[in-house]
Design a protein around this motif. Sequence first.
Motif, PDB file in Angstrom:
ATOM      1  N   ASN A  41      34.881 -36.582 -10.730  1.00 21.11           N
ATOM      2  CA  ASN A  41      36.153 -36.174 -10.143  1.00 21.11           C
ATOM      3  C   ASN A  41      36.970 -35.395 -11.164  1.00 21.11           C
ATOM      4  O   ASN A  41      37.104 -35.800 -12.310  1.00 21.11           O
ATOM      5  N   ALA A  42      37.495 -34.249 -10.754  1.00 22.39           N
ATOM      6  CA  ALA A  42      38.329 -33.440 -11.635  1.00 22.39           C
ATOM      7  C   ALA A  42      39.710 -33.237 -11.034  1.00 22.39           C
ATOM      8  O   ALA A  42      40.545 -32.574 -11.633  1.00 22.39           O
ATOM      9  N   LYS A  43      39.954 -33.827  -9.889  1.00 20.66           N
ATOM     10  CA  LYS A  43      41.193 -33.584  -9.142  1.00 20.66           C
ATOM     11  C   LYS A  43      42.326 -34.438  -9.712  1.00 20.66           C
ATOM     12  O   LYS A  43      42.192 -35.655  -9.789  1.00 20.66           O
ATOM     13  N   GLY A  44      43.397 -33.792 -10.078  1.00 19.21           N
ATOM     14  CA  GLY A  44      44.536 -34.532 -10.595  1.00 19.21           C
ATOM     15  C   GLY A  44      44.636 -34.497 -12.103  1.00 19.21           C
ATOM     16  O   GLY A  44      45.607 -34.972 -12.685  1.00 19.21           O
ATOM     17  N   ILE A  45      43.619 -33.949 -12.754  1.00 12.40           N
ATOM     18  CA  ILE A  45      43.623 -33.915 -14.223  1.00 12.40           C
ATOM     19  C   ILE A  45      44.780 -33.073 -14.747  1.00 12.40           C
ATOM     20  O   ILE A  45      45.484 -33.468 -15.689  1.00 12.40           O
ATOM     21  N   LEU A  46      44.995 -31.942 -14.122  1.00 14.58           N
ATOM     22  CA  LEU A  46      46.063 -31.057 -14.595  1.00 14.58           C
ATOM     23  C   LEU A  46      47.426 -31.749 -14.551  1.00 14.58           C
ATOM     24  O   LEU A  46      48.216 -31.644 -15.502  1.00 14.58           O
ATOM     25  N   LYS A  47      47.665 -32.450 -13.459  1.00  9.60           N
ATOM     26  CA  LYS A  47      48.954 -33.134 -13.317  1.00  9.60           C
ATOM     27  C   LYS A  47      49.128 -34.149 -14.450  1.00  9.60           C
ATOM     28  O   LYS A  47      50.176 -34.206 -15.104  1.00  9.60           O
ATOM     29  N   PRO A  74      37.900 -36.283 -18.065  1.00  7.80           N
ATOM     30  CA  PRO A  74      37.524 -37.130 -16.936  1.00  7.80           C
ATOM     31  C   PRO A  74      38.153 -38.522 -17.008  1.00  7.80           C
ATOM     32  O   PRO A  74      38.375 -39.151 -15.972  1.00  7.80           O
ATOM     33  N   GLN A  75      38.424 -39.010 -18.225  1.00 10.19           N
ATOM     34  CA  GLN A  75      38.996 -40.346 -18.362  1.00 10.19           C
ATOM     35  C   GLN A  75      40.489 -40.387 -18.033  1.00 10.19           C
ATOM     36  O   GLN A  75      41.103 -41.441 -18.004  1.00 10.19           O
ATOM     37  N   LEU A  76      41.087 -39.234 -17.786  1.00  7.07           N
ATOM     38  CA  LEU A  76      42.526 -39.205 -17.496  1.00  7.07           C
ATOM     39  C   LEU A  76      42.817 -39.657 -16.074  1.00  7.07           C
ATOM     40  O   LEU A  76      43.953 -39.992 -15.750  1.00  7.07           O
TER      41      LEU A  76
END
Lengths: 350, 350, 350, 350
Positions: free
Chosen positions: A169-175, A124-126
């Motif tokens: 929010n978890a959106k964008g973590i993979l990127k 989550p901190q990413l």
Amino acid sequence: MIENRKEEHVKIAEKENVTADHNFWDDIHIIHQAVPEIDFDSINTQVEVMGKRLNFPLIISSMTGGTPLAKRINENLSNMAEKFGIGMGVGSMRAAVEKRELADTYSMLAEKKIPMKMANIGAPQLISQSKRAFSDGDIEYLFNLIGANFLIIHFNFLQEMVQPEGDRNAKGILKRIGEIAGSYPVIAKETGNGFSREAALMLKDKGVKAIDVGGLGGTSFAAIEYFRAVKTDDKEKMNAGKTFWNWGIPSPASIKYCSVGLPVFGSGGLRNGLDLAKVILMGGELGGFARSLLKNADQSQEDLEDQIKFLIRDFKVAMFLTGSESVNDLKKAKYFITEPLKSWITAYDR
Amino acid sequence: MIENRKEEHVKIAEKENVTADHNFWDDIHIIHQAVPEIDFDSINTQVEVMGKRLNFPLIISSMTGGTPLAKRINENLSNMAEKFGIGMGVGSMRAAVEKRELADTYSMLAEKKIPMKMANIGAPQLISQSKRAFSDGDIEYLFNLIGANFLIIHFNFLQEMVQPEGDRNAKGILKRIGEIAGSYPVIAKETGNGFSREAALMLKDKGVKAIDVGGLGGTSFAAIEYFRAVKTDDKEKMNAGKTFWNWGIPSPASIKYCSVGLPVFGSGGLRNGLDLAKVILMGGELGGFARSLLKNADQSQEDLEDQIKFLIRDFKVAMFLTGSESVNDLKKAKYFITEPLKSWITAYDR
Amino acid sequence: MIENRKEEHVKIAEKENVTADHNFWDDIHIIHQAVPEIDFDSINTQVEVMGKRLNFPLIISSMTGGTPLAKRINENLSNMAEKFGIGMGVGSMRAAVEKRELADTYSMLAEKKIPMKMANIGAPQLISQSKRAFSDGDIEYLFNLIGANFLIIHFNFLQEMVQPEGDRNAKGILKRIGEIAGSYPVIAKETGNGFSREAALMLKDKGVKAIDVGGLGGTSFAAIEYFRAVKTDDKEKMNAGKTFWNWGIPSPASIKYCSVGLPVFGSGGLRNGLDLAKVILMGGELGGFARSLLKNADQSQEDLEDQIKFLIRDFKVAMFLTGSESVNDLKKAKYFITEPLKSWITAYDR
Amino acid sequence: MIENRKEEHVKIAEKENVTADHNFWDDIHIIHQAVPEIDFDSINTQVEVMGKRLNFPLIISSMTGGTPLAKRINENLSNMAEKFGIGMGVGSMRAAVEKRELADTYSMLAEKKIPMKMANIGAPQLISQSKRAFSDGDIEYLFNLIGANFLIIHFNFLQEMVQPEGDRNAKGILKRIGEIAGSYPVIAKETGNGFSREAALMLKDKGVKAIDVGGLGGTSFAAIEYFRAVKTDDKEKMNAGKTFWNWGIPSPASIKYCSVGLPVFGSGGLRNGLDLAKVILMGGELGGFARSLLKNADQSQEDLEDQIKFLIRDFKVAMFLTGSESVNDLKKAKYFITEPLKSWITAYDR
């Protein structure tokens, strides 16, 4: 404050019954070999995983950091990781970024000869939440702080969710993981609910080097939040803690799901060296222990040393009684699986 | 008198253990997605069912009516149905036909902006029993009394049966439903024992618009009658209550049985938002809650509001942890089913 | 000292709950024959196994030796073995080699007319450990000491393992067994964890004449060591005892695994004559009783005689109620197997 | 003396927990029909079995005889059998042969208009045991004593076996049954352990007209003997009672096994009218109740009448809720079977 919550976590995990209702390691049955034809003293427990040589397929899993109690615990744990020649990951290092004066609750690892040191940040901190995301500089700082070999990125979204104040929010973590994995050797780790096959494939695609399953069966963070909420009579959190107490993928099933061509570490609910042997049987490279060492790590270094000795001995006994002279031999030992784990294992076959 | 019995029902359902021995929602296991890649705050829980738009796939199930206590409860429930933008059905409106002065224990719904209002009559009242059958005029009156969008016809023959004084004729109900369904949008609802596939097909054939399964797993009316009978030492009713305590089709199985081309609502034994998510996974459009809201509805509006908030939050957490941005996404989440529910689900395959 | 440990073993086995969590004999279900069409008094329980004729397919399993208590027990047991015309094996005879003055705790068997006498040495003693290996002379001495017909070599490596002071080498045992089996008729016996198919094939290959499975389900030596360790607060042993409490192959499954062309004896967890009948159904030739006779053997000869009478009667009742006039008939009785044993039985089919 | 033992049996069966560990009727699951489309008051429960018309598919199973207590119980039972128009069998009539003065504990049936009266003798008494076998004259006497329509020959060899003084010969019974079945319409009945398929085929071959399965699940005679033995500290009988407590074929499985072209009666463990409905579903023609009526029959005629009323009502409710207007309709109701009964049902398929 993070410190207080962390300290509270440790204390609750030591005292209350915060485990999932079933430990799925019990559903794995190993065929005893009464005529082992090996010498216990010639058993070789060494493994080489991702270029690191460990005396045992064993890591002390990410537990704590950021408080005086955590400092003492990490001191004890790191001494033992060095002594036994096994891997160690620290707990979430968020506190060290947010308050640099807490850095010394982690940094003692830098001086220890531990064959596999793992820094640890939360997924989550990413990305940007209520607070700013970790910068490249933050990660560089944390990685160097303990002289890490690997960077654990831990996924704990159930834990975030059962806390109303948690990250959402978890959106964008993979990127972002894709970017970081270009600079650091990343290990993706769940904190108690396991990875699905879909998750494993996405993480592999982003360049992650290994997966630590952290599955259901041991400490339930939903349960910990439940007990914290009871103290403050926080009905919302109590409710969520109860509802999701047993949510997640059992550890042994998650090892199978994540066998997609990367090294897999088994953790979640490991209690002894026999469970560690089962990690190897299921196809895991290393087994991670946390809660079963926590109480001893808090009490004294001697207690902790004993506890690790016992689990190593159990592991060697399991090797002996399956006629396994090496960890590779152990992988070929005969076993079978019963319900309820069996249904989990075959969930993707249907 | 009906009023007394109704009031007693509510009080027993609040206090005693009147649930079936097993809650079959626990036999559905969802695969956790540790890497959800969505933002909790962008989750869309809206659904459109039969031309009505609800903020959540949630209805407050038919519970009560016809007594002062019921009036207060319906007042609280309808305020919340309006506030949260969810559906609501009142309890059986028989009392309002038989004693027009009890109409105000239901009629407050007429003024509320509730997106889906459901009037409610019992299937036994559609035909001549010891008393005369409801006339077209009765139905028109009840439908208008609350400004209903749909007419629930509830099937509760086990409940009638465990009461020696209950209605005993079921012959001709289908024909009458066919007539009524020509004038009103009818929803057929069971009150705790579920619909079989045979029943669903017959109801669809008569023009019913939706089925609310009301299956086994939650409140057992046989159990309620058992406790009522204990008080009066009525051995006959105690006996029947015990014999049929666990009679019926589990709610999730009934959703599957009733998937014959009509919208299906899942109810019976829902405790929290995770159970609601399982309704969606099984193919239901909406989930109905009754007993798990009853106690709070009786205590205070604030308690009730909290309880609904909690279950909505749990539902969103389940959506988040399966990576579902919409209710449609949730339908595709991965799950599997274990015993004893599994045997029920496959009962028609043999 | 060995004597003390042995005496302690006997006392703990009598008093504490030292059995495995499940007795797998309960998973075998025999079809009752209400119309047996035989006469109870004409039932023939005689068997001939490896050239010896026994009145019942029953052996008193190796239990004890080497202490004053053991002497009394062996005295009682051998009297009964003679009286009933059944087989008997003594406990480990290591003590008699190490201290010749303890020979009389075993030697009373020599004078008794027991149709099948079995000397008994441990597999670990066949090779060099911390102490020297048994010599050919030692074996000759022990074999003659009781006038044995067969030499049991017992495998107890779990027991050795849970004791830090236990023997730790298993390498070379097979080769040595091959030598000994050239001179003596050898029976390989496990002491509570069962033989795998792999082990059975290796032992057969080395010339062993029969296998006594000694499987999981009855006395757990890990449990005994656990209780011993509790007394001395030996945390290491307590830990190992707990971890391996239920380790091993269930007795009935082991009978199936070991059906590789040698006579198989069923032992481990037998409680009564019905369990003995199940040994025959599973394909075993003889059933071995230990713990269920131990307490009576210690109390008095009369108690022991009664206990054996009861189990023989139960066995005959099981024969009668399956319409079996002979032990051969009993082998054809109808039965089926349920979980958890079923999964064990089919473990090699996958 | 027989009288004392019988009286003791009745008293123990009333007071102690003398049932098998599992009631297998619970493993049968009926699909509820929420829209039954029948009138409760038009349900027809009449059946015609072997030329006799009964108001309900119900028989009062052979329970007692030969003592003052038995006389009172048989008086009550026979009054009710007449009143409800159902079948009745008396307990074993051995006492009436051995002591003619005890004839009046059975003979009241002769005057009652009971549609199906069954005399009752034990299979062991058909051949020579320690006492002489029943003669043709004895049978004629017993048959006429109650004005019987059928002669029950009961098989109770487990009961004989757990009593050291019991009858021990079963050889020749079949031949004698063949003779008797030429003169009387014979019903073969087990007393709690069920008939196998092999037994059913042999009995059919000898001309038996119907089979009453008397299977496992209800009263365990082994359990009764156990409690009798506890009182007298008879260790042999206690031992056998415990060993064979759960021996036998579950009632519903035995109905399936015995479906070889004869009418089958289901008995053993029936508790209420729902269990009776399950007898019909499994293919049985009539259901027999014993223990669940015994206590009431002993207390008062009113209690007994109530108890029968309740079970009849339950039976009709089960008919109603499966939409069955007749017992023939009920045979077609939808159901399925789960473990452990499932494994029993399929035991002959393997």
